[in-house]
Design a protein around this motif. Structure first.
Motif, mmCIF file in Angstrom:
data_model
loop_
_atom_site.group_PDB
_atom_site.id
_atom_site.type_symbol
_atom_site.label_atom_id
_atom_site.label_comp_id
_atom_site.label_asym_id
_atom_site.label_seq_id
_atom_site.Cartn_x
_atom_site.Cartn_y
_atom_site.Cartn_z
ATOM 1 N N ARG A 1 -1.434 13.087 -3.181
ATOM 2 C CA ARG A 1 -1.360 11.871 -3.976
ATOM 3 C C ARG A 1 -0.348 10.945 -3.520
ATOM 4 O O ARG A 1 -0.537 9.667 -3.644
ATOM 5 C CB ARG A 1 -1.371 12.411 -5.619
ATOM 6 C CG ARG A 1 -2.439 13.174 -5.929
ATOM 7 C CD ARG A 1 -2.446 13.532 -7.419
ATOM 8 N NE ARG A 1 -3.586 14.069 -7.981
ATOM 9 C CZ ARG A 1 -3.437 14.813 -9.171
ATOM 10 N NH1 ARG A 1 -2.334 14.712 -9.833
ATOM 11 N NH2 ARG A 1 -4.462 15.242 -9.563
ATOM 12 N N VAL A 2 1.019 11.383 -3.322
ATOM 13 C CA VAL A 2 1.813 10.438 -2.906
ATOM 14 C C VAL A 2 1.489 9.771 -1.484
ATOM 15 O O VAL A 2 1.724 8.563 -1.520
ATOM 16 C CB VAL A 2 3.218 11.128 -2.855
ATOM 17 C CG1 VAL A 2 4.386 10.274 -2.336
ATOM 18 C CG2 VAL A 2 3.402 11.702 -4.163
ATOM 19 N N GLU A 3 1.066 10.282 -0.879
ATOM 20 C CA GLU A 3 0.800 9.926 0.642
ATOM 21 C C GLU A 3 -0.471 9.092 0.545
ATOM 22 O O GLU A 3 -0.352 7.860 1.111
ATOM 23 C CB GLU A 3 0.478 11.151 1.704
ATOM 24 C CG GLU A 3 1.708 11.878 1.949
ATOM 25 C CD GLU A 3 2.861 11.082 2.652
ATOM 26 O OE1 GLU A 3 2.358 10.097 3.382
ATOM 27 O OE2 GLU A 3 3.999 11.768 2.348
ATOM 28 N N VAL A 4 -1.313 9.239 -0.172
ATOM 29 C CA VAL A 4 -2.323 8.233 -0.477
ATOM 30 C C VAL A 4 -2.225 7.327 -1.038
ATOM 31 O O VAL A 4 -2.382 6.258 -0.622
ATOM 32 C CB VAL A 4 -3.640 8.943 -1.349
ATOM 33 C CG1 VAL A 4 -4.800 8.060 -1.692
ATOM 34 C CG2 VAL A 4 -4.303 10.176 -0.507
ATOM 35 N N ALA A 5 -1.133 7.202 -2.132
ATOM 36 C CA ALA A 5 -0.860 5.913 -2.815
ATOM 37 C C ALA A 5 -0.101 4.919 -1.650
ATOM 38 O O ALA A 5 0.063 3.903 -2.163
ATOM 39 C CB ALA A 5 0.285 6.478 -3.915
ATOM 40 N N ARG A 6 0.645 5.564 -0.771
ATOM 41 C CA ARG A 6 1.447 4.923 0.359
ATOM 42 C C ARG A 6 0.790 4.157 1.185
ATOM 43 O O ARG A 6 1.100 3.152 1.965
ATOM 44 C CB ARG A 6 2.780 5.827 0.601
ATOM 45 C CG ARG A 6 3.684 6.259 -0.184
ATOM 46 C CD ARG A 6 4.511 7.366 0.525
ATOM 47 N NE ARG A 6 5.792 7.691 -0.485
ATOM 48 C CZ ARG A 6 6.501 8.731 -0.075
ATOM 49 N NH1 ARG A 6 6.446 9.684 1.034
ATOM 50 N NH2 ARG A 6 7.464 9.004 -0.930
ATOM 51 N N ASN A 7 -0.471 4.723 1.497
ATOM 52 C CA ASN A 7 -1.469 4.468 2.542
ATOM 53 C C ASN A 7 -2.585 3.653 1.953
ATOM 54 O O ASN A 7 -3.652 4.153 1.672
ATOM 55 C CB ASN A 7 -1.808 5.356 3.141
ATOM 56 C CG ASN A 7 -2.430 4.998 4.748
ATOM 57 O OD1 ASN A 7 -3.202 4.079 4.589
ATOM 58 N ND2 ASN A 7 -2.065 5.792 5.754
ATOM 59 N N VAL A 8 -2.463 2.341 1.792
ATOM 60 C CA VAL A 8 -3.552 1.385 1.036
ATOM 61 C C VAL A 8 -4.815 1.517 1.701
ATOM 62 O O VAL A 8 -5.886 1.658 1.187
ATOM 63 C CB VAL A 8 -2.932 -0.036 0.867
ATOM 64 C CG1 VAL A 8 -4.317 -0.913 0.430
ATOM 65 C CG2 VAL A 8 -1.997 -0.094 -0.188
ATOM 66 N N ALA B 1 -6.521 4.832 1.367
ATOM 67 C CA ALA B 1 -6.694 4.744 -0.040
ATOM 68 C C ALA B 1 -8.296 4.184 -0.340
ATOM 69 O O ALA B 1 -9.054 4.559 -1.349
ATOM 70 C CB ALA B 1 -5.846 4.592 -0.992
ATOM 71 N N ALA C 1 -11.773 5.622 -1.537
ATOM 72 C CA ALA C 1 -12.605 5.132 -2.711
ATOM 73 C C ALA C 1 -13.839 4.807 -2.821
ATOM 74 O O ALA C 1 -14.908 5.025 -3.148
ATOM 75 C CB ALA C 1 -11.499 4.018 -3.433
ATOM 76 N N LEU D 1 -12.097 13.226 -3.880
ATOM 77 C CA LEU D 1 -11.717 12.258 -5.295
ATOM 78 C C LEU D 1 -12.559 12.512 -6.477
ATOM 79 O O LEU D 1 -13.834 12.373 -6.426
ATOM 80 C CB LEU D 1 -11.796 10.935 -4.818
ATOM 81 C CG LEU D 1 -10.535 10.302 -3.944
ATOM 82 C CD1 LEU D 1 -10.277 10.914 -2.820
ATOM 83 C CD2 LEU D 1 -10.921 8.800 -3.922
#
Length: 283
Positions: A77-84, A87, A91, A110
């Motif tokens: 989750r942290v890594e996905v949030a950092r990689n727009v 992400a 989605a 997801l």
């Protein structure tokens, strides 16, 4: 006893193939036969004893498995949030799967779901509504540009520029819009208020997509409702001749008189999502 002991001596075929007998004379001169004797060189080689198979190590406990994968999930989750870009691709992939690959076998990790609703099934004449045709054409264009195999859809998403993903995301999200008011729905239900808020954000005007005529509206309401619509749309009092007309004639009159005024049935008018009050009616 001798006969019984002799009857119990049964030689297998394997023993008979390699064994022999020794014949001797006893002290009183009678022959004695020793059967089933095997020379040392003819003895069968013992089959190798199977080594015990080492036991597989026991698997992780369910509790430990859950904890370790929960740690992995938190880190992901942290890594996905950092990689727009990734992400966004994830989605789009998750939301578009049920739209374009309803029978696909490659689900997303997801836990976001799109509840696609079929507004078309509530419309009698789909071909007569421009929005239905526009949406169907867009669906066909996207379907042609996407890979045919759902397994190839994820690599496709990763390879697309952001503008393409955003356009596809907008189309897919649009398929989840549900502003259909069912018989059991009250006007102030949360879903319909949210639909009004969405319409306000879009500066949406249903008059650009719907013009009431005999087939889609006036022929399906009472004469009293038709007269009320004529009065409201034209800002006049009821004409005496209207009450004497047959419903079919009155419906045709209303379609002609109201065309171009921008008048809409109340259920289609814009509402203030805060007060749930209708906007002013076009006249």
């Amino acid at each position: 006893m001798s006969d019984l002991e002799h009857a119990q001596k049964v030689w297998t075929e394997e023993t008979l193939a390699i064994a022999g007998a020794i014949v001797t004379l006893t002290y009183n001169g009678t022959p004695s036969v020793e059967r089933g004797l095997i020379r040392r060189d003819d003895e069968p080689v013992d089959a190798p004893v199977d080594e015990p198979t080492p036991r597989e190590p026991a698997g992780l406990s369910a509790a430990l498995m859950e904890e370790l994968t929960a740690r992995k999930t938190a880190a992901l989750r942290v890594e996905v949030a950092r990689n727009v870009p990734v992400a966004l691709a994830a989605a789009v992939h998750a939301l578009a799967l049920p739209v374009f690959y309803p029978l696909g076998v490659n689900p997303s990790c997801l836990q976001v779901t799109l509840r696609e609703t079929s507004a078309e099934r509530h419309i009698r004449d789909e071909a007569g509504h421009a929005a239905v045709s526009v949406n169907a054409d867009a669906l066909a264009r996207w379907s042609e540009s996407l890979p045919s195999d759902s397994a190839e859809f994820w690599p496709w998403c990763l390879a697309q520029p952001q503008d393409t993903l955003l356009s596809l995301l907008a189309f897919v999200v649009a398929q989840a819009v549900n502003a259909v008011r069912l018989k059991a729905d009250r006007p102030e239900c949360g879903r319909l208020i949210a639909a009004d808020a969405l319409a306000k954000a879009l500066s949406f005007d249903m008059a650009e997509w719907f013009t009431p005529d005999v087939g889609n509206y006036f022929g399906r309401i009472s004469s009293a409702h038709i007269i009320a619509a004529l009065c409201e749309a034209k800002g006049v009092s009821p004409a005496p001749s209207w009450t004497k007309m047959k419903k079919a004639e009155l419906a045709a009159l209303a379609a002609r008189e109201i065309a171009g005024t921008g008048w809409l049935p109340e259920v289609l008018r814009a509402r203030d999502p805060q007060s749930n009050e209708l906007d002013e009616v076009a006249a």
